[in-house]
Scaffold this motif. Sequence first.
Motif, PDB file in Angstrom:
ATOM      1  N   HIS B 292      -7.438  -1.472  -0.037  1.00 56.49           N
ATOM      2  CA  HIS B 292      -6.363  -0.387  -0.491  1.00 56.49           C
ATOM      3  C   HIS B 292      -6.723  -0.063  -1.781  1.00 56.49           C
ATOM      4  O   HIS B 292      -6.838   1.194  -2.055  1.00 56.49           O
ATOM      5  N   ASP B 293      -7.275  -0.849  -2.609  1.00 58.48           N
ATOM      6  CA  ASP B 293      -7.759  -0.586  -4.185  1.00 58.48           C
ATOM      7  C   ASP B 293      -8.811   0.198  -4.042  1.00 58.48           C
ATOM      8  O   ASP B 293      -9.182   1.298  -4.962  1.00 58.48           O
ATOM      9  N   ILE B 296      -8.070   3.711  -3.349  1.00 53.95           N
ATOM     10  CA  ILE B 296      -7.322   4.369  -4.774  1.00 53.95           C
ATOM     11  C   ILE B 296      -8.460   4.822  -5.631  1.00 53.95           C
ATOM     12  O   ILE B 296      -8.324   6.003  -6.039  1.00 53.95           O
ATOM     13  N   MET B 297      -9.411   3.974  -5.839  1.00 55.85           N
ATOM     14  CA  MET B 297     -10.480   4.345  -6.731  1.00 55.85           C
ATOM     15  C   MET B 297     -11.076   5.503  -6.167  1.00 55.85           C
ATOM     16  O   MET B 297     -11.616   6.267  -6.971  1.00 55.85           O
ATOM     17  N   LYS B 298     -11.458   5.561  -4.831  1.00 58.84           N
ATOM     18  CA  LYS B 298     -12.224   6.597  -4.349  1.00 58.84           C
ATOM     19  C   LYS B 298     -11.441   7.997  -4.369  1.00 58.84           C
ATOM     20  O   LYS B 298     -12.073   9.037  -4.619  1.00 58.84           O
ATOM     21  N   SER B 299     -10.155   7.741  -4.148  1.00 59.56           N
ATOM     22  CA  SER B 299      -8.998   8.876  -4.151  1.00 59.56           C
ATOM     23  C   SER B 299      -9.374   9.676  -5.841  1.00 59.56           C
ATOM     24  O   SER B 299      -9.219  10.645  -6.040  1.00 59.56           O
ATOM     25  N   LEU B 300      -9.528   8.573  -6.625  1.00 57.67           N
ATOM     26  CA  LEU B 300      -9.718   8.771  -8.343  1.00 57.67           C
ATOM     27  C   LEU B 300     -10.942   9.700  -8.467  1.00 57.67           C
ATOM     28  O   LEU B 300     -11.105  10.006  -9.717  1.00 57.67           O
ATOM     29  N   CYS B 382     -12.563   7.184   2.359  1.00 58.91           N
ATOM     30  CA  CYS B 382     -11.230   7.279   1.363  1.00 58.91           C
ATOM     31  C   CYS B 382      -9.946   7.117   2.180  1.00 58.91           C
ATOM     32  O   CYS B 382      -9.006   6.264   1.642  1.00 58.91           O
ATOM     33  N   ILE B 383      -9.716   7.947   2.941  1.00 58.52           N
ATOM     34  CA  ILE B 383      -8.609   8.098   3.493  1.00 58.52           C
ATOM     35  C   ILE B 383      -8.210   6.867   4.420  1.00 58.52           C
ATOM     36  O   ILE B 383      -6.887   6.327   4.564  1.00 58.52           O
ATOM     37  N   LEU B 386      -7.317   4.090   1.775  1.00 57.74           N
ATOM     38  CA  LEU B 386      -5.882   4.321   1.233  1.00 57.74           C
ATOM     39  C   LEU B 386      -4.857   3.755   2.317  1.00 57.74           C
ATOM     40  O   LEU B 386      -3.754   3.218   1.911  1.00 57.74           O
ATOM     41  N   ARG B 389      -3.408  -1.856   4.089  1.00 60.47           N
ATOM     42  CA  ARG B 389      -2.523  -2.654   3.164  1.00 60.47           C
ATOM     43  C   ARG B 389      -3.128  -4.206   3.034  1.00 60.47           C
ATOM     44  O   ARG B 389      -3.755  -4.704   4.134  1.00 60.47           O
TER      45      ARG B 389
END
Lengths: 188, 390
Positions: B292-293, B296-300, B382-383, B386, B389
Amino acid sequence: MSNVMIAARGLEKTYTRGEETLRVLDGLDLQMDAGRFNALMGPSGSGKTTLLNLVGGLDHADAGSLEVAGEELAHLDSGSLAHWRAQTVGFVFQGFNLIPVLTALENVELPLQLSPLPRSQRREHALHALELVGLADRARHRPKQLSGGQEQRVAIARAIVTDPKLLLADEPTGDLDRASADAVLDLL
Amino acid sequence: MGIFGLSLRNLLRHPVRSLLTALSLMVAIFLLCSLRSMVTALTAAATEASTTRLWVQSAVSLYVGMPLSYPTRIEAIDGVKEAFPFQWFGGVYQDPSNFFGQFAVDPEKLLRAYPELVWLEGSPEDFIGTRTGALVGTGLAKTFDWKVGDKIPLSGALFPHPDGVDVAWDFEVVGIYEASKASLDENTFFFHWDYFEKTLEVDRDAPVEVGAIVVSIEPTTSATRVMSEIDALYENGPQRVQTTTESEFQAQFASMFGNVPFFVSVIGGAVLAAIVLACINTMLMAAREQTHDIGIMKSLGFPDTSMFRLLLTQSFLLCGVGGAMGLGLALGSEGGMRELVSSMLPAYRILDETKILAVVLIVVIGLVAGIAPALRSSRLKCIDALSARE
């Protein structure tokens, strides 16, 4: 110069779950201008999150054209899309999506790692963003030590710290109580 | 907070698991260094053996003696400088557990044939001139706290004293040496062949025989030719001989311990393989927990390569810390281990090549343990990441 921020034409997105094929977006046409605050409303499963994911460059459309902030996203490969996201978009998710092992300040500073700013300036920017959301005094706290409302405010600080052209919020108050939700909406 | 800092934080997310994995690697690297050092100690004498020394023994066995006239005849062969008896004594000092090699030799010829023998105390003249004089290695001197002038009684287990089984052979320490090469053991006790021979002759019907003969040859002489000539010399008896290079002789001596190097290597390799699997398991678990992290990092906007580096750095950190502790433990305990095994493996030391091997293995284990999780993380969409969990 065009003032269009998002322009979608004939956008299609289909998901396959087992043997079931789910057409979530079916030839969507959409245009949104820059400098506006737009809200997408619809019932659960109507494709709001899917559209936000496509607009934010987190996912690719199956067909159609999607231009965001002057960039045709279909033309970008994975690496270019990541770079574009870092430069253009700020995300606020329903589930906050903070890195649990980092403090509030480090979470906000994270997107700035991709910028050429020196460490001291990154810290300065991140602290300023936390001040804007009223959480400067929680800078050293980890997500677990914050309330849901505070976590979402940290997420907003992280989303705005790079000064993005586009801020995408996917049900940002979905996991919050009424008071926290109001505070977050006021902030946005 | 860069990739390194985040990697460290992620490892500390489950401190007990990370600590246990690092400790298991520490044990594996310590074992690897120690076991390998034992193997190198066992074969050190063969590896660093002199090329100008040959060994002659009975073709039947090392335990069968040869007539004392052999060295003199061997010295007549072209290219041979000197030949002298090198007789295993097998005496007991105070207690049978005090095991060390004792050899009856010609003092002058020994000193000429072994240039790697370095005098620490006493002098060659004292050794040559004292009939009951003993030249002892520094390892022995340290173990038994011997000094020059000390009287050393040895019970002759193989060669009882003619005056009685309970009568000890008396020696006096006249010199202490150290070895500049592993070809010479620092836990050896040398004494006069004459003292040995003459004492035994007093009450003996059969002539004294010699178990091994050291042959010193000219550096330009072909060892193969000399070996053939020595073997041919006694082809028809009275006792057929087998001549080998010192390297072969030491290897043959080491093989008396059985195939120890093989078993030690197999045990060390098996332990290492088990630990590699444990490290891979730890890293796969870590990667799964951080999915999950990573989303998050890929989404950023963090690229796939950053995710690859993040997981690989964690693996290198984990293995590096565990491996460094293991190497440190091996180096820290080197002195103690040497004392522990000094009677059997006097050349025990952690060689530079063992240290390099350990470092290379730590890097390889880090790479092997981290490569699969790193690739998986970098390839994650990425999706999808995300939506995962912990």
